[in-house]
Each structure stands twice: as C-alpha cells, then as structure tokens.
Design a protein around this motif. Structure first.
Motif, PDB file in Angstrom:
ATOM      1  N   ARG A   1       2.406   1.985  -3.395  1.00 35.42           N
ATOM      2  CA  ARG A   1       1.454   2.409  -4.429  1.00 35.42           C
ATOM      3  C   ARG A   1       0.992   3.849  -4.254  1.00 35.42           C
ATOM      4  N   LYS A   2       1.378   4.503  -3.171  1.00 36.77           N
ATOM      5  CA  LYS A   2       1.003   5.909  -2.975  1.00 36.77           C
ATOM      6  C   LYS A   2       1.720   6.767  -4.005  1.00 36.77           C
TER       7      LYS A   2
ATOM      8  N   ALA B   1       0.830  -1.211   0.000  1.00 34.86           N
ATOM      9  CA  ALA B   1       0.000   0.000   0.000  1.00 34.86           C
ATOM     10  C   ALA B   1       0.861   1.256   0.000  1.00 34.86           C
ATOM     11  N   GLU B   2       1.915   1.269   0.799  1.00 39.08           N
ATOM     12  CA  GLU B   2       2.812   2.422   0.844  1.00 39.08           C
ATOM     13  C   GLU B   2       3.509   2.636  -0.496  1.00 39.08           C
TER      14      GLU B   2
END
Length: 70
Positions: free
Chosen positions: A64-65, A61-62
C-alpha cells in the motif's frame, strides 16, 4: 464475499480447514499454511510455510506504500 466482489472489491481469504475451501475458491487471493488440511493447501494462491500473520500484515502494508519514482 460475493456482495463485496459484486461491488468491485478485491477479496482475500485465509483458511486451513475443509470448511474454508469453498470460500478460498471464490476469493481473489487465498492464503494457507503448512499445517492446513490437504484440500485447503491445494486452493491457495499464497502458501506460507510459517503461520505468522505479521508476515501477511507487513506485506499488505508494503504493498500500500505509494510508488516513488526518482
């Protein structure tokens, strides 16, 4: 896995057993943990000392920021 890679996808694999090592060799990113068998521990690019999949999910998730440049 090969079908995904041939279509330009990046493939990751999580494994901890002898039967996982062929896929771990083919994957672009392999992940293993401390309680894996020795041969599976020798394959990964990422090696986790704790088996908490939330760590992996948070990392994805990090990553993909969007990058924000101020």
């Amino acid at each position: 896995m090969n079908a995904l890679k041939s279509n330009g996808h990046v493939v990751g694999f999580i494994g901890d057993g002898i039967n996982d090592t062929p896929s771990m060799k083919v994957a672009d990113v392999s992940i293993s943990v401390t309680n894996a068998v020795d041969i599976a521990k020798n394959q990964p690019i990422l090696y986790f000392c704790v088996m908490i999949l939330k760590v992996i999910a948070d990392g994805v998730a990090e990553g993909r920021k969007p990058l924000v440049i101020l």
